[in-house]
Design an enzyme around this catalytic site. Sequence first.
Site, short mmCIF file in Angstrom:
data_model
loop_
_atom_site.label_atom_id
_atom_site.label_comp_id
_atom_site.label_asym_id
_atom_site.label_seq_id
_atom_site.Cartn_x
_atom_site.Cartn_y
_atom_site.Cartn_z
N ASP A 296 8.62 12.41 7.61
CA ASP A 296 8.92 11.03 7.54
C ASP A 296 10.20 10.25 7.87
O ASP A 296 10.85 10.90 6.82
CB ASP A 296 7.80 10.32 6.29
N GLU B 98 7.27 4.47 11.10
CA GLU B 98 6.16 3.47 10.98
C GLU B 98 6.50 2.31 11.94
O GLU B 98 7.59 1.98 12.20
CB GLU B 98 6.37 2.80 9.61
N LYS C 286 7.95 11.16 11.84
CA LYS C 286 7.14 10.08 11.90
C LYS C 286 7.78 8.89 11.68
O LYS C 286 8.68 8.76 10.70
CB LYS C 286 5.87 10.26 11.00
N ASP D 269 6.83 10.24 3.23
CA ASP D 269 7.94 9.74 2.34
C ASP D 269 7.10 9.00 1.07
O ASP D 269 7.58 8.49 -0.01
CB ASP D 269 8.41 8.41 3.02
N SER D 270 5.66 9.39 1.12
CA SER D 270 5.05 9.24 -0.33
C SER D 270 5.35 10.20 -1.25
O SER D 270 5.06 9.86 -2.55
CB SER D 270 3.28 9.70 0.11
N GLU E 97 -3.67 3.65 9.46
CA GLU E 97 -3.87 4.07 8.04
C GLU E 97 -4.58 2.72 7.64
O GLU E 97 -4.20 1.55 7.90
CB GLU E 97 -2.66 4.05 7.19
O1 KIV Z 1 3.83 9.52 3.41
C1 KIV Z 1 2.75 9.66 3.63
O2 KIV Z 1 2.48 10.65 3.08
C2 KIV Z 1 1.99 9.13 5.12
C3 KIV Z 1 0.60 9.50 5.06
C4 KIV Z 1 -0.24 9.25 3.83
C5 KIV Z 1 -0.05 9.21 6.23
O3 KIV Z 1 2.65 8.48 5.54
#
Ligand code: KIV
Length: 263
Positions: A83, A115, A113, A44-45, A181
């Site tokens: 994510d 969090e 993924k 989600d980055s 992280e």
């Molecule tokens: O959103 C993302 O890119 C991440 C990674 C940097 C671990 O969660």
Amino acid sequence: MKTTTHSLREMKVSGKKITALTAYDCPTARMLDESGVDIVLVGDSVGNVLLGYENTIPVTMDEMLHHTKAVSRAVKNAMIIADMPFMSYQLDPGSALYNASRFIKEAGAHGVKIEGDIYIDAIKKIIEAGIPVMGHLGLTPQLVNQLGGYRVQGRSANEAKAMIEGAKQLEKAGCFSIVLEMVPSLLAKKVAETLSIPVIGIGAGVYCDGQVLVTNDILGLSGKAVTRFVKKYADLYPEMKRAVSSFISEVRSGAFPGSEHSF
Ligand code: KIV
């Protein structure tokens, strides 16, 4: 060879380090896959790296599905992890499962993924349905407002203990791996030694079972300074600017298009 939850576990056992990088689009995903990365993370980055948001909080399910679909059209061997965006798994386990299933059924991801270690019931429900879940502890960017910024987590003895307990909870719930992280190296070592699932670090030192970074950061694509835990393996932003400036000046001077580019 295709990456699976099983092959990742074998890598941990044999001591072969796991590599993971982010992708949000088809050509980048193809390049990562051809290079042999084990996991392609549709992070989600994408929110702050590509979409111009200040952080990952505004990222929506629709945006994540759109980018995951693009990535899955390109990847042949890597495991694709998507994510789950902020508020897509917090409301109740049923809606968390529904949202996770969309990444698998509609977008071609192999797992998701999530969090934190708070939403264990949602994580369990998703895993029970057969969807692999990667946990994420330490700095969890969706909680940036609560954490008061992007800073190292687990520095105090209490925080460290809670993180180890959280990691154990995630393993017990059935997560196939966790991301740690911005965690001190020795705490990450302890977590990696305690768990039998792979621990993949980002700003968590060398003792993790693998490393993940944002591809745009390691390629120097943003033209901005990167945080301490990132290593820039290339500096492409100035290179791209140089190419674009050449195009502009050649069009203006009439040097482009040449006869070789014309019919
Ligand atoms: O959103 C993302 O890119 C991440 C990674 C940097 C671990 O969660």
